[in-house]
Design a protein around this motif. Sequence first.
Motif, mmCIF file in Angstrom:
data_model
loop_
_atom_site.group_PDB
_atom_site.id
_atom_site.type_symbol
_atom_site.label_atom_id
_atom_site.label_comp_id
_atom_site.label_asym_id
_atom_site.label_seq_id
_atom_site.Cartn_x
_atom_site.Cartn_y
_atom_site.Cartn_z
ATOM 1 N N ASN A 204 1.084 -1.007 0.171
ATOM 2 C CA ASN A 204 0.176 0.414 0.508
ATOM 3 C C ASN A 204 0.889 1.699 -0.154
ATOM 4 N N GLU A 205 2.074 1.564 0.528
ATOM 5 C CA GLU A 205 2.982 2.387 0.715
ATOM 6 C C GLU A 205 3.139 2.731 -1.030
ATOM 7 N N THR A 206 3.962 1.522 -1.479
ATOM 8 C CA THR A 206 4.675 2.001 -2.735
ATOM 9 C C THR A 206 3.195 1.985 -3.782
ATOM 10 N N GLN A 207 2.161 1.315 -3.658
ATOM 11 C CA GLN A 207 1.369 1.112 -4.033
ATOM 12 C C GLN A 207 1.899 0.384 -5.260
ATOM 13 N N GLN A 208 2.771 -1.016 -4.762
ATOM 14 C CA GLN A 208 3.245 -1.307 -7.067
ATOM 15 C C GLN A 208 2.985 -3.000 -5.603
ATOM 16 N N SER A 209 3.373 -4.239 -7.173
ATOM 17 C CA SER A 209 3.408 -5.259 -5.792
ATOM 18 C C SER A 209 4.857 -5.744 -5.464
ATOM 19 N N ASP A 210 5.148 -6.714 -4.895
ATOM 20 C CA ASP A 210 6.297 -6.899 -4.306
ATOM 21 C C ASP A 210 6.886 -8.251 -5.009
ATOM 22 N N GLN A 211 7.072 -8.176 -5.985
ATOM 23 C CA GLN A 211 7.480 -9.867 -6.658
ATOM 24 C C GLN A 211 8.242 -10.864 -5.394
ATOM 25 N N SER A 212 9.473 -9.818 -5.327
ATOM 26 C CA SER A 212 10.612 -10.854 -3.342
ATOM 27 C C SER A 212 9.890 -11.470 -3.394
ATOM 28 N N ALA A 213 8.667 -10.060 -2.549
ATOM 29 C CA ALA A 213 8.009 -11.065 -1.063
ATOM 30 C C ALA A 213 7.396 -12.712 -1.405
ATOM 31 N N ALA A 214 6.471 -12.904 -2.453
ATOM 32 C CA ALA A 214 6.584 -14.506 -3.460
ATOM 33 C C ALA A 214 7.483 -15.078 -3.665
ATOM 34 N N SER A 215 8.465 -14.667 -4.021
ATOM 35 C CA SER A 215 9.791 -15.278 -3.669
ATOM 36 C C SER A 215 10.263 -15.914 -2.841
ATOM 37 N N ALA A 216 10.343 -15.392 -2.086
ATOM 38 C CA ALA A 216 10.625 -15.439 -0.535
ATOM 39 C C ALA A 216 9.883 -16.178 -0.102
ATOM 40 N N GLN A 217 8.455 -15.882 0.379
ATOM 41 C CA GLN A 217 7.501 -16.748 0.926
ATOM 42 C C GLN A 217 7.746 -18.477 0.257
ATOM 43 N N MET A 218 7.373 -18.287 -0.946
ATOM 44 C CA MET A 218 7.567 -19.798 -1.801
ATOM 45 C C MET A 218 8.580 -20.997 -1.326
ATOM 46 N N GLN A 219 10.019 -19.829 -1.713
ATOM 47 C CA GLN A 219 11.877 -20.341 -0.787
ATOM 48 C C GLN A 219 11.452 -21.303 0.542
ATOM 49 N N ALA A 220 10.077 -20.480 1.473
ATOM 50 C CA ALA A 220 10.609 -20.759 2.822
ATOM 51 C C ALA A 220 9.799 -22.041 3.363
ATOM 52 N N GLY A 272 -2.995 -10.021 -3.424
ATOM 53 C CA GLY A 272 -2.875 -9.787 -4.440
ATOM 54 C C GLY A 272 -4.454 -10.442 -4.625
ATOM 55 N N HIS A 273 -4.555 -10.743 -6.522
ATOM 56 C CA HIS A 273 -5.352 -11.181 -6.966
ATOM 57 C C HIS A 273 -5.545 -12.973 -6.396
ATOM 58 N N MET A 274 -4.600 -13.543 -6.157
ATOM 59 C CA MET A 274 -3.926 -15.231 -6.760
ATOM 60 C C MET A 274 -4.035 -15.446 -5.121
ATOM 61 N N PHE A 275 -4.577 -14.705 -4.267
ATOM 62 C CA PHE A 275 -5.368 -14.634 -2.477
ATOM 63 C C PHE A 275 -6.522 -15.279 -2.555
ATOM 64 N N TYR A 276 -7.428 -15.208 -3.810
ATOM 65 C CA TYR A 276 -8.571 -14.638 -3.098
ATOM 66 C C TYR A 276 -9.346 -15.537 -4.421
ATOM 67 N N PRO A 277 -10.154 -16.467 -4.300
ATOM 68 C CA PRO A 277 -10.949 -17.257 -5.512
ATOM 69 C C PRO A 277 -11.393 -16.549 -6.662
ATOM 70 N N GLU A 278 -11.910 -15.506 -6.353
ATOM 71 C CA GLU A 278 -13.037 -15.078 -6.980
ATOM 72 C C GLU A 278 -12.884 -14.674 -7.701
ATOM 73 N N VAL A 279 -10.808 -14.526 -8.161
ATOM 74 C CA VAL A 279 -10.350 -13.438 -8.441
ATOM 75 C C VAL A 279 -8.661 -14.033 -9.334
ATOM 76 N N ALA A 280 -8.635 -14.551 -8.805
ATOM 77 C CA ALA A 280 -6.887 -15.172 -9.157
ATOM 78 C C ALA A 280 -6.951 -15.659 -9.822
ATOM 79 N N ALA A 281 -7.670 -16.100 -10.680
ATOM 80 C CA ALA A 281 -8.051 -16.919 -12.436
ATOM 81 C C ALA A 281 -7.393 -15.318 -13.374
#
Length: 588
Positions: A204-220, A272-281
Amino acid sequence: MSHAIQIIGARGGQNDTTGARPFRQDLEAFVTTGPSFDLYIMALNEMQATNQSDPLSYFQIAGIHGYPQTPWDGVNGSASNLPGYCEHGSTTFPTWHRPYLALFEQVLWEKAQSIALLYSEDVRPLYVEVAWWLRIPYWDWASHPALPDVVQTSSIAINTPSGRAWVDNPLYDYNFHWNSDGNVFLNKGIIFDDFPSTVRHYNNETQQSDQSAASAQMQANAGTYMSKVFQLFTDSSDYSTFSCVTPGGVNNAANNIEIIHGNVHNMVGGYGHMFYPEVAAFDPIFWLHHANVDRLLAMWQVLNPDNYIEPAVNVWGTYYESPGTVESGASSLAPFHSDNGTSMWTSDTVRDLSVFNYAYPEIPYWGMNATELANYVRLQINMKYNPAVASAHRKVRRRPLHDGNLHVAFRSMSHAELRSLRVNNADFQWTIRIVMDRYAYVTGFSLDFFLGPPPDDVSMRATACNLVGTQASFITSNVSAMFPSGPPEGSAQGELSLTHVLAGGMSRGYLADLSPDSVVPVLQRALTWRARLPNGEELDVAAIKGLSISVGSKATTPATSEYCFPSYAPTQWHSEATRGKIGGSGCS
């Protein structure tokens, strides 16, 4: 209904002599294919540019899964409050997505045929040939547990008919057409309805996606993905158990393909969108993710050819089906027509990959009998998720374990380290079983497990050095809006692996072995869990309805051949490991 869209998949590339079909390729290899990848990117861009009023536009195909909750191809819904045709919490969850992917692949393939003809004469024959064989790729997140590089950049360089050029990357996001006649999102109260494009881990602060956060959580979560995907094949021979979080509304074995898939959704999406099934696709990574889910289903089918869908109640319902509908292999997979409009595909009719004219590299189902193919699939599974080459055993000095060094003893490991430890061939397999109400809170959330104290900062928990793994609640953004009178009763269940973390502690000398005598005292004092919402706020664990957390172990006889799997003794449950903790429970 002669206007109906007949879903046949991508038709090119079949060898009528041998029966061979084109492969859907691993994304990691597919990005290096040159012309095939060029055509894929351009065809996907063209799909996304198609007017949203077109039923074969990216917008409308993605919208089948959830919102905008409108009829597609003349198939009307009966449940006004439920978004989308997608089957979740149902034994048809894996099979429903098969014709869905085939539709997406069919449209993309058709566009690639036209694009190939635009290339100059010197390379046109090559592009026409590879277009004929083109299939969508898959992201094997259990083997490559990080967000693929190719989905993280907004533009990408490819060879176009006009030469080498940078183009918009259609794998990065989808841009909604705000002025299109087909756009019915704005001001409808739908999550992210005012966002111009799809996002992942939106800040919300940068108003952008944080792709690195997604990658870090997957790796964790690499360890739990590798173990639980492997055990889908080695310890699950019943389709109903394998298929979904609550088959027929009844609790069964907790490890299932739907809960693993939901965890990936939540970690990739964040806020983000992938978190919610109604908009994930709408997020383009959805299609890479679900192609992999279909691949796992297909491999499981090879190993269990005689076990398939039995009639079961769909407790939750869909836009097409009311809650309580009994589904079977003959039930319609709405809204996917198999002909000109009189029939829809069913789980029985999509059972074989050949119906939609594709295959996966692990499943060359032509030229082998059933036994040979099953042996080949076992070999591929072992190579990917239980590698045969173990690291050299070294004598490790025993170290005392105390509260101050738990984060050192059980710190996270890289995917390469996990593979070298051969955790899936360990003498004991340890698991955390999580049961909760399907709609345990008013929105989706994540439940993080740790060995040792969790970080005070909620934002640090998803990738903490002592994280065991994360269990997701993959549900709608607003349960109250979906079910004004309250959701149907029923639970969901899943499992996380403890083995990889404990094996790491043993390799560092803090555990003598993985036996219950060594492990249970550690879990009693050190196993903890916390919950958080996708916006980063903490969720009180006590607010999660129906939460029951258990720890189990099963003695394992390691595999002796690359064509064999380990075998397991019955699970032994250790109620003392979670006793006295909020949500903790024994299991009989």
